[in-house]
Scaffold this motif. Structure first.
Motif, short mmCIF file in Angstrom:
data_model
loop_
_atom_site.label_atom_id
_atom_site.label_comp_id
_atom_site.label_asym_id
_atom_site.label_seq_id
_atom_site.Cartn_x
_atom_site.Cartn_y
_atom_site.Cartn_z
N ASN A 192 8.79 5.56 10.44
CA ASN A 192 7.90 6.33 9.58
C ASN A 192 8.45 7.72 9.24
O ASN A 192 7.72 8.69 9.11
CB ASN A 192 6.49 6.44 10.17
CG ASN A 192 5.43 6.48 9.10
OD1 ASN A 192 5.65 5.99 7.99
ND2 ASN A 192 4.30 7.08 9.40
N LYS A 208 9.91 -0.47 -0.68
CA LYS A 208 8.58 -0.90 -1.09
C LYS A 208 7.52 -0.10 -0.35
O LYS A 208 7.64 0.12 0.86
CB LYS A 208 8.42 -2.39 -0.83
CG LYS A 208 9.42 -3.19 -1.63
CD LYS A 208 9.12 -4.64 -1.68
CE LYS A 208 10.16 -5.27 -2.58
NZ LYS A 208 10.18 -6.62 -2.65
N LEU A 209 6.52 0.30 -1.09
CA LEU A 209 5.43 1.07 -0.50
C LEU A 209 4.59 0.19 0.41
O LEU A 209 4.36 -0.98 0.12
CB LEU A 209 4.55 1.67 -1.59
CG LEU A 209 5.23 2.69 -2.51
CD1 LEU A 209 4.28 3.12 -3.61
CD2 LEU A 209 5.70 3.89 -1.72
N GLU A 210 4.18 0.78 1.53
CA GLU A 210 3.29 0.09 2.46
C GLU A 210 2.20 1.06 2.87
O GLU A 210 2.44 2.26 3.01
CB GLU A 210 4.06 -0.41 3.69
CG GLU A 210 5.01 -1.54 3.37
CD GLU A 210 5.58 -2.20 4.62
OE1 GLU A 210 5.03 -2.00 5.72
OE2 GLU A 210 6.59 -2.90 4.48
N VAL A 211 1.02 0.55 3.06
CA VAL A 211 -0.13 1.39 3.42
C VAL A 211 0.11 2.04 4.78
O VAL A 211 0.47 1.37 5.75
CB VAL A 211 -1.43 0.55 3.44
CG1 VAL A 211 -2.62 1.39 3.90
CG2 VAL A 211 -1.69 -0.05 2.08
N GLY A 212 -0.07 3.36 4.83
CA GLY A 212 0.04 4.10 6.09
C GLY A 212 1.45 4.34 6.57
O GLY A 212 1.65 4.78 7.70
N LYS A 213 2.45 4.02 5.75
CA LYS A 213 3.85 4.20 6.14
C LYS A 213 4.62 4.81 4.98
O LYS A 213 4.17 4.78 3.84
CB LYS A 213 4.50 2.86 6.49
CG LYS A 213 3.96 2.15 7.68
CD LYS A 213 4.77 0.88 7.89
CE LYS A 213 4.32 0.13 9.10
NZ LYS A 213 5.13 -1.08 9.30
#
Length: 164
Positions: A105, A123-128
């Motif tokens: 992170n 790639k976007l990831e939720v919370g990271k």
């Protein structure tokens, strides 16, 4: 006069399978039988990534730089170890392990910035922070991503050693 048949007597029969063979090598399983370790490929590599590895056999060191697929190693070789330049250089791809800063992170996109083939996408990831993903169909195994990685979490190895 040197008797070339005796020179092969002291050669190792197997190279460490973790080492990446040079691009365009016809048959990596017979490489140690046919390579005379003359060093011409090392001398002619334009990015100096070909080094003497296990047993003095040439191997690739991506911590130095990337392979530009210049074919100079094959041209310089006095043996018939290499395939034609118009064939695929190798079946090698990059993999990223869990030491990757993005997986911890921490924002880092060094590998993606160096990837000319754009095989490494974030790639976007939720919370990271954005996570790296390697498109194995696009990765040519050039190794440009290896030396720039601050945590040494990228490895390039033969395709048949990786699961797809």
């Amino acid at each position: 006069m040197v008797d070339l048949s005796r020179r092969r007597l002291f050669k190792r029969k197997v190279v460490n399978s973790g080492q990446l063979c040079l691009p365009w090598v016809k048959d990596p399983s017979h490489f140690t039988n046919d390579c005379t370790r003359c060093g011409k490929c090392v001398e002619n590599c334009e990015t100096n990534i070909i080094v003497n590895g296990d047993g003095g056999f040439p191997t690739i060191d991506f911590s130095i730089g990337e392979c530009t697929f210049c074919y100079q190693c094959a041209i310089a070789c006095p043996e018939s170890l290499f395939k034609q330049e118009d064939t695929a250089p190798w079946q090698a791809v990059a993999t990223i392990n869990n030491k990757c800063l993005s997986q911890q992170n921490i924002e880092c996109r060094s590998c993606g910035d160096m990837c000319d083939s754009m095989a490494i996408q974030f790639k976007l990831e939720v919370g990271k922070v954005a996570q790296p993903h390697i498109n194995l169909d696009e990765c040519n195994g050039c190794g440009a991503c290896v030396a720039v990685c601050p945590t040494s979490s990228i490895d390039v190895s033969n395709f048949n050693n990786n699961e797809r």
